[in-house]
Design a protein around this motif. Structure first.
Motif, mmCIF file in Angstrom:
data_model
loop_
_atom_site.group_PDB
_atom_site.id
_atom_site.type_symbol
_atom_site.label_atom_id
_atom_site.label_comp_id
_atom_site.label_asym_id
_atom_site.label_seq_id
_atom_site.Cartn_x
_atom_site.Cartn_y
_atom_site.Cartn_z
ATOM 1 N N THR A 247 0.836 -1.205 0.000
ATOM 2 C CA THR A 247 0.000 0.000 0.000
ATOM 3 C C THR A 247 0.868 1.251 0.000
ATOM 4 O O THR A 247 0.592 2.213 -0.725
ATOM 5 C CB THR A 247 -0.935 -0.009 1.230
ATOM 6 O OG1 THR A 247 -1.827 -1.112 1.092
ATOM 7 C CG2 THR A 247 -1.742 1.270 1.348
ATOM 8 N N GLU B 257 -6.956 0.761 -1.096
ATOM 9 C CA GLU B 257 -7.275 -0.324 -0.166
ATOM 10 C C GLU B 257 -8.501 0.092 0.660
ATOM 11 O O GLU B 257 -8.591 1.226 1.131
ATOM 12 C CB GLU B 257 -6.077 -0.541 0.761
ATOM 13 C CG GLU B 257 -6.216 -1.727 1.668
ATOM 14 C CD GLU B 257 -4.919 -1.995 2.453
ATOM 15 O OE1 GLU B 257 -4.055 -1.098 2.575
ATOM 16 O OE2 GLU B 257 -4.773 -3.113 2.938
ATOM 17 N N ASP C 66 -5.427 -1.431 -5.203
ATOM 18 C CA ASP C 66 -4.938 -1.999 -3.944
ATOM 19 C C ASP C 66 -5.975 -2.986 -3.393
ATOM 20 O O ASP C 66 -7.058 -2.577 -2.991
ATOM 21 C CB ASP C 66 -4.690 -0.863 -2.942
ATOM 22 C CG ASP C 66 -3.738 -1.292 -1.833
ATOM 23 O OD1 ASP C 66 -3.492 -2.506 -1.689
ATOM 24 O OD2 ASP C 66 -3.240 -0.399 -1.121
ATOM 25 N N GLU C 67 -5.607 -4.265 -3.363
ATOM 26 C CA GLU C 67 -6.462 -5.336 -2.834
ATOM 27 C C GLU C 67 -7.745 -5.472 -3.640
ATOM 28 O O GLU C 67 -8.839 -5.160 -3.165
ATOM 29 C CB GLU C 67 -6.804 -5.116 -1.356
ATOM 30 C CG GLU C 67 -5.607 -4.980 -0.443
ATOM 31 C CD GLU C 67 -4.807 -6.259 -0.274
ATOM 32 O OE1 GLU C 67 -5.092 -7.260 -0.981
ATOM 33 O OE2 GLU C 67 -3.875 -6.260 0.543
#
Ligand SMILES: Nc1ncnc2c1ncn2[C@@H]1O[C@H](COP(=O)(O)OP(=O)(O)OP(=O)(O)O)[C@@H](O)[C@H]1O
Ligand SMILES: [Mg+2]
Length: 249
Positions: free
Chosen positions: A41, A83, A158-159
């Protein structure tokens, strides 16, 4: 396209990323993987300009991004789907998307919303619903859609699949497949090793803020034992599919 050279960054005096070298070429999908706290991140936030580089350079199409604040980096063609999705819970799907297009001319908004709805038809059904009432999968679609409203050349995600039902993971990957066909490059942070390595062209493995492996995703798939041993127990087992998605308030 993206060229990261010897990048270190952190928070206050704490350095959490140590001398990262990473490239993303046009139309390429690159996976950034690693256990919790590895610095994935932080890397994306540093590229987007939310975390300051302590040393090293981040270049985009040859331009040093160091002097540019986050909104100027968006104008250069870099957009982040963060994220945890970070939607505005009290704003509708439409309003969340409009916010993502703030850097584009007003005339582009309707066209870009159409494009997002083509990619994620489900969002058409939820268009006037508040962000906080959406399922995790719908939220992820909005987060990716919001980033696309800026018409990026490079999408940082992110994710992607964390906490999503398998059906929605598939929808998000199908969307990425279409974007790849349009020539958009993607730097993808994923906990789901199988998905990440199956979909990406190349992969970088971070551990404790250091690059410990990089290569083609084909090589990583062939040496999955190696990648898993690098990642340790944190990633040796893919996360169990979520039976139901989290709703955020
Ligand atoms: N805002 C912050 N302030 C201080 N330290 C932070 C901050 N954000 C992250 N860190 C620290 O930086 C390190 C890297 O964190 P980061 O969130 O980049 O890792 P990650 O690979 O994304 O982890 P995860 O898989 O859990 O999302 C960790 O030690 C974390 O505790
Ligand atoms: Mg993270």
């Amino acid at each position: 396209m993206l060229n990261i050279d010897n990048l270190s960054c952190g928070y206050g005096s704490a350095v959490v990323l140590h001398g990262l070298n990473l490239q993303v070429n046009a139309s390429e999908v690159v996976a950034l993987i690693g256990p919790n706290g590895a610095g994935k991140t932080s890397t994306l936030q540093c590229i987007a300009g939310h975390v300051r580089a302590q040393s090293g350079t981040v270049r985009f199409n040859g331009k040093d991004l160091a002097p540019l604040p986050p909104q100027k980096r968006v104008l250069e063609g870099i957009a982040l789907s963060p994220e945890g999705r970070k939607l505005f819970g009290d704003m509708t799907v439409r309003e969340n998307l409009v916010v993502g297009g703030y850097s584009r001319p007003r005339e582009a908004t309707a066209r870009n919303i159409e494009r997002v709805l083509d990619l994620f038809p489900r969002l058409g059904e939820r268009f006037d619903s508040l962000g906080r009432t959406l399922s995790g999968g719908e939220q992820q679609m909005v987060a990716i859609g919001r980033a696309l409203m800026a018409e990026p050349k490079l999408l940082l995600i992110d994710e992607l699949s964390l906490g999503l039902m398998p059906k929605n993971v598939d929808i998000c990957y199908q969307a990425l497949q279409k974007l790849r066909g349009e020539g958009i490059a993607v730097l993808l942070v994923e906990q789901n090793l199988s998905k990440a390595l199956a979909f990406s062209d190349r992969a970088y493995v971070l551990d404790s803020g250091r690059l410990v492996w990089s290569g083609t995703s084909e090589a990583a798939r062939a040496r999955r034992d190696l990648v898993e041993s690098i990642l340790g127990h944190a990633a040796s087992a893919d996360p169990a599919p979520a039976s139901h998605e989290e709703l955020t308030s």
